[in-house]
Every structure is written in structure tokens, then in C-alpha cells.
Motif scaffolding. Sequence first.
Motif, PDB file in Angstrom:
ATOM      1  N   GLY A 115      73.591  23.281 -30.193  1.00 41.45           N
ATOM      2  CA  GLY A 115      72.647  24.280 -29.695  1.00 41.45           C
ATOM      3  C   GLY A 115      71.250  24.087 -30.244  1.00 41.45           C
ATOM      4  N   ALA A 116      71.154  23.793 -31.545  1.00 39.66           N
ATOM      5  CA  ALA A 116      69.836  23.600 -32.151  1.00 39.66           C
ATOM      6  C   ALA A 116      69.157  22.342 -31.620  1.00 39.66           C
ATOM      7  CB  ALA A 116      69.978  23.531 -33.673  1.00 39.66           C
ATOM      8  N   PHE A 117      69.943  21.268 -31.451  1.00 40.23           N
ATOM      9  CA  PHE A 117      69.333  20.030 -30.947  1.00 40.23           C
ATOM     10  C   PHE A 117      68.924  20.163 -29.480  1.00 40.23           C
ATOM     11  CE2 PHE A 117      69.806  15.632 -29.184  1.00 40.23           C
ATOM     12  CZ  PHE A 117      68.673  15.112 -29.783  1.00 40.23           C
ATOM     13  N   ALA A 122      64.570  20.631 -25.437  1.00 40.60           N
ATOM     14  CA  ALA A 122      63.964  21.410 -24.357  1.00 40.60           C
ATOM     15  C   ALA A 122      62.572  21.915 -24.709  1.00 40.60           C
ATOM     16  CB  ALA A 122      64.871  22.584 -23.995  1.00 40.60           C
ATOM     17  N   GLN A 123      62.350  22.276 -25.976  1.00 46.88           N
ATOM     18  CA  GLN A 123      61.108  22.943 -26.348  1.00 46.88           C
ATOM     19  C   GLN A 123      60.085  22.042 -27.043  1.00 46.88           C
ATOM     20  OE1 GLN A 123      60.481  26.107 -25.458  1.00 46.88           O
ATOM     21  NE2 GLN A 123      62.492  26.199 -24.472  1.00 46.88           N
ATOM     22  N   GLU A 124      60.531  21.005 -27.714  1.00 46.16           N
ATOM     23  CA  GLU A 124      59.632  20.234 -28.573  1.00 46.16           C
ATOM     24  C   GLU A 124      59.253  18.859 -28.018  1.00 46.16           C
ATOM     25  OE1 GLU A 124      58.236  21.580 -31.088  1.00 46.16           O
ATOM     26  OE2 GLU A 124      59.443  23.408 -31.155  1.00 46.16           O
ATOM     27  N   LEU A 125      60.112  18.232 -27.254  1.00 47.79           N
ATOM     28  CA  LEU A 125      59.821  16.882 -26.769  1.00 47.79           C
ATOM     29  C   LEU A 125      58.873  16.909 -25.586  1.00 47.79           C
ATOM     30  CD1 LEU A 125      63.252  15.003 -27.006  1.00 47.79           C
ATOM     31  CD2 LEU A 125      61.408  15.156 -28.695  1.00 47.79           C
ATOM     32  N   ASN A 134      66.557  13.224 -19.264  1.00 45.62           N
ATOM     33  CA  ASN A 134      68.007  13.144 -19.037  1.00 45.62           C
ATOM     34  C   ASN A 134      68.739  14.348 -19.630  1.00 45.62           C
ATOM     35  OD1 ASN A 134      68.845  10.259 -17.905  1.00 45.62           O
ATOM     36  ND2 ASN A 134      67.093   9.984 -19.276  1.00 45.62           N
ATOM     37  N   TYR A 135      68.051  15.472 -19.704  1.00 52.73           N
ATOM     38  CA  TYR A 135      68.624  16.665 -20.347  1.00 52.73           C
ATOM     39  C   TYR A 135      69.941  17.082 -19.687  1.00 52.73           C
ATOM     40  CZ  TYR A 135      68.809  21.289 -22.510  1.00 52.73           C
ATOM     41  OH  TYR A 135      69.195  22.392 -23.224  1.00 52.73           O
TER      42      TYR A 135
END
Length: 252
Positions: A115-117, A122-125, A134-135
Motif C-alpha cells: 500500500g505504501a509503495f 501514484a503520488q511521487e513519480l 505501468n501502474y
Amino acid sequence: MIDPNRIANRANRNSSLNYDKLFPISKHSMPDTSLLPGCLPELMNRFAYHDRNAVNNLMERRDRIVRSFKTIFDQELQTKKYLMVGSGCPSIFDNGFTLMRNYGIPYIPASAFKGAFSHYVAQELEKDSLVKRNYRLLFGTGEKDDNIRGALIFLDALPRSYSLGIDIINNHFQPYYSDEKNEKAPNDYYDPVPVQYLVIDSGSAFRFTVLDDGNIGDDLTEELEKSLMNFLGEFGLGAKTSYGYGLFKKTK
């Protein structure tokens, strides 16, 4: 309610049972809960015990699992500072603490790791990042419930070695925030209220493992490894990451 004076008399060696199950309960009396912080050193000493043979068996089982899949990330990393996982779990203390039920050792659940990764991706890259593009393939989450099975397999982060400590935070204006009728503005006339809690100490080593079900190409694998290392080293896991908790580095 818990009787803190009787905690020291319990001799069970499973830390998870000591923490979650074996505190004496009384329905008819409520002892002074201010005594609870004094029980933390006793708990810390108990949590320091673990069955090394059981942990070695866990690591051998992990090795067999890793050999059965393509490996994305499988490294032992050390905590830079403290690690605090499960602080929001129900607890008789001010903060919770996550322990593996059967083995009584602190660990990072795979669900928390994933969940953290996924949030980091989603938010930082950046949008043009190969990992972010490729999420859906990696985590299985699409738009408008267009979900699939994610290609990444996260395993629990297991401790190779660890030590425990006690940290403290001071609530400076507790009466102001806890009493709705209190009309006094927060100021220095309030006494600070120290809160102690258990943490995993710096230098503790955890094994992080992320596997592939076979659908991830080599280029994406390489980018994933870099992103995971940056995530663990710069953003971290667990609570209080903004204070440097939950950050990891490569072992010496």
C-alpha cells in the motif's frame, strides 16, 4: 481493565501473546493507568527474546519461495533511525505495535508494504516514469473499476536482527485539546504530558522481497528495483516518516 502490577509475573515467551492477550483483566476495578508507561521496559525486554531457529526457518522458507518466482527485489536493509509499524492498532498503551502472531517478532505486513509503495508510485513519480505508466499492470488498479490481478507479489518484511527502544513525545497542550469546555488558550501554563512508546531501533535489519508473476519485462524490472530502493531510503514505511522514522539503507 489492565492491572500493570501483574504484568511482570507473566512468563510466556511469545511476545505477541504477551502484548495482545495475556494482560490480566478486571471488570470491577480500574487501576491507575499512569503506571502503564512503567511497563514498557518490561515489555521491551520480553520483545527482545525470539526463537532464532524459528526465524531461520522463516528465512529458509522465504528462500524457497523466491526460487519459485522471478525476483524484482530481495534485499536486507537496515533502519536508519527508528521504525514504528502498527501505531494505530488497538492497544492499552498510547500507541500500538505490530508483532507476528505465531512467532512474536516485529515485522512489516506485506499489505502495508504494498500500500505504501503503490501510494508512492501514484503520488511521487513523474508521469513519464516507466513504473507509473505501468501502474495497472503492477498493482491491478485501473480506472472506473477496470481492475485486474496485479503482477507484483509483495511478501512480509521479516527481521533478520533487531533491537527495541523507547521513544517519547510531549503533548504540551493536552488539557486544551481534550476538554471541550476549556476556554483557556494553549500556552506555557500547561504542563507537558510525556507519552512513551515502543520503537524498533536503528541498525535493525529487515528482508524486503517483491516478486513477479512472470509478466514484467527486464526494463521495467530494473526501474522497479530503483524505485523500491528510493522509496525505502527516502520516503519510508510506518508512522512518523516525516521525522526520519521508517527509512532504510543498505547493510554494511
